[in-house]
Design an enzyme around this catalytic site. Structure first.
Site, PDB file in Angstrom:
ATOM      1  N   MET A  35      19.005 -19.732  33.828  1.00 51.73           N
ATOM      2  CA  MET A  35      19.633 -20.796  34.640  1.00 51.73           C
ATOM      3  C   MET A  35      19.643 -22.099  33.838  1.00 51.73           C
ATOM      4  O   MET A  35      18.605 -22.515  33.345  1.00 51.73           O
ATOM      5  CB  MET A  35      18.790 -20.963  35.905  1.00 51.73           C
ATOM      6  CG  MET A  35      19.302 -21.973  36.877  1.00 51.73           C
ATOM      7  SD  MET A  35      18.377 -21.894  38.423  1.00 51.73           S
ATOM      8  CE  MET A  35      16.933 -22.868  38.039  1.00 51.73           C
ATOM      9  N   HIS A  36      20.818 -22.662  33.689  1.00 56.25           N
ATOM     10  CA  HIS A  36      20.886 -23.934  32.952  1.00 56.25           C
ATOM     11  C   HIS A  36      22.043 -24.826  33.384  1.00 56.25           C
ATOM     12  O   HIS A  36      22.185 -25.931  32.878  1.00 56.25           O
ATOM     13  CB  HIS A  36      21.009 -23.663  31.447  1.00 56.25           C
ATOM     14  CG  HIS A  36      22.337 -23.067  31.072  1.00 56.25           C
ATOM     15  ND1 HIS A  36      22.629 -21.735  31.233  1.00 56.25           N
ATOM     16  CD2 HIS A  36      23.461 -23.643  30.579  1.00 56.25           C
ATOM     17  CE1 HIS A  36      23.863 -21.504  30.845  1.00 56.25           C
ATOM     18  NE2 HIS A  36      24.398 -22.642  30.451  1.00 56.25           N
TER      19      HIS A  36
END
Ligand code: UD1
Length: 365
Positions: free
Chosen positions: A206-207
């Protein structure tokens, strides 16, 4: 003398797309590829390890732009790449995907009348709050040859008025890399190192700004991940921007003090592939991993409200679950209960897309 053609990479998701295209262009022997690295990503784990594993030679041109605001990063690339274009212009500049390096190099090239080829053209999330959506729209608007990975790409370009003569459906070059690397990935020891059992863990990445930039959303997401990791271990290779966002939001404990959650540094291409291939499920906001899980037929909970890769939802194994805890929990339970679509093979995601890319570029030049 062979015509020079620039292949541009800057950030992690570019490297697995550039590698097979470079090989296919070399194999045809008609053009001379020149590798341009902008330096958008530079850490060993985000950059060098991919060059080593994927057998990409040292870049011929390294722009060393590093991190910065969108404007600063894009401007630095534009200015530095232009200098090389003026000294020694190629016959074409080939750009990949939707990162800042993609649009910056396209703009530098087109202004100097160097034609641009866009690999992975036409994808649209229809969400202009995403920096990548802006990069995609602008790059496609100035590219001369638009090489598309799934039918929605061609349909979107058609709706935007792009002449069909410029567009070719070639398939997904990233799947070429996946198929090429899968046998080698089997030698990975990552499962043993992390003490994971086949099919009994999840992997998550997740970014995206929409998930990590707002402290309230980030905290809510990490809390649901902590809860789910008590049902099944979750491995989480943390992107540097997520680590930074968690520190700023004061929620680092949620990452490192949740017993079922194994937060680790970013992993290499093969380790990531092996982790995905053996996982019960994947949670991600990465576009590339949506495609890779579709190919691998592993359930993918896509932590987004929309996707520019609709085929992964319509025919693959991905479901859009957004960032609301309830939806994520329900989807997680659906996977464990076997209530998930099996997915099908996607046409032209067959390991030969780069050969078609190379052929189209050669014919066109
Ligand atoms: C970029 C792409 C995104 C892609 C992602 C994959 C854009 C607009 N975004 O996002 O589409 O999904 O790459 O990783 O191009 N940093 C490091 N080391 C590095 C690189 C970055 O520590 O090697 C940190 C820096 O603090 C930097 C931040 O990560 O400011 C963000 O990096 P940046 O390249 O701006 O965007 P990504 O979030 O990585």
């Amino acid at each position: 003398m062979k015509t020079l053609v620039d292949l541009v990479a800057g950030a992690r998701p570019n490297f697995m797309k550039l590698a097979p295209v470079m090989r296919a262009i070399r194999a045809r022997g008609e053009l001379e590829p020149r590798i341009v690295h902008t330096g958008q990503h530079y850490d060993y784990g985000m950059n060098d390890v991919f060059f080593e594993e994927l057998g990409i030679p040292r870049p011929d041109i390294y722009l060393e732009v590093g991190s910065g605001s969108h404007g600063a990063q894009t401007a630095r690339i534009l200015e530095r790449y232009e200098e090389y274009l003026m000294k020694d212009p190629p016959g074409a500049t080939v750009v990949f995907g939707d990162v800042n390096s993609t649009v910056a190099c396209s703009l530098a090239a087109v202004k100097l009348r160097v034609p641009v080829v866009h690999v992975e053209a036409g994808l649209r999330s229809f969400d202009r709050t995403m920096p990548e959506e802006i990069n995609r729209i602008l790059t496609d608007a100035i590219a001369e040859l638009l090489l598309v990975s799934e039918p929605s790409g061609a349909a979107n370009l058609n709706l935007e008025g792009v002449k069909s003569a410029k567009v070719r459906l070639v398939g997904n070059v990233m799947i070429d890399t996946l198929m090429h690397e899968l046998t080698l990935a089997k030698k990975s020891h990552i499962l043993e190192q992390l003490e994971l059992t086949d099919d009994e863990y999840a992997i998550m990445t997740m970014h995206r700004p929409s998930n990590v930039d707002d402290p309230t959303i980030l905290k809510r997401l990490l809390e649901v991940i902590r809860d789910l990791s008590s049902i099944m271990p979750i491995v989480f290779p943390i992107h540097p921007r997520t680590r930074q966002a968690a520190a700023e939001a004061g929620v680092t404990d949620l990452l490192f003090k949740s017993p079922g959650l194994r937060c680790i540094d970013p992993v290499s291409y093969r380790n990531n592939l092996w982790l995905m291939a053996n996982a019960r499920l994947v949670l991600t906001d990465s576009g590339g991993m949506q495609e890779e899980t579709t190919f691998l037929k592993v359930p993918c909970l896509t932590l987004r409200e929309n996707t520019e890769r609709p085929i992964t939802v319509e025919r693959g194994t991905s479901r859009l679950v957004g960032n609301e805890p309830e939806q994520i929990r329900n989807a997680f339970e659906d996977v464990l209960a076997g209530r998930w679509q099996k997915g099908e093979a996607i046409p032209l995601w067959d390991g030969h897309a780069s050969e078609r890319v190379a052929k189209e570029i050669c014919l066109w030049i």
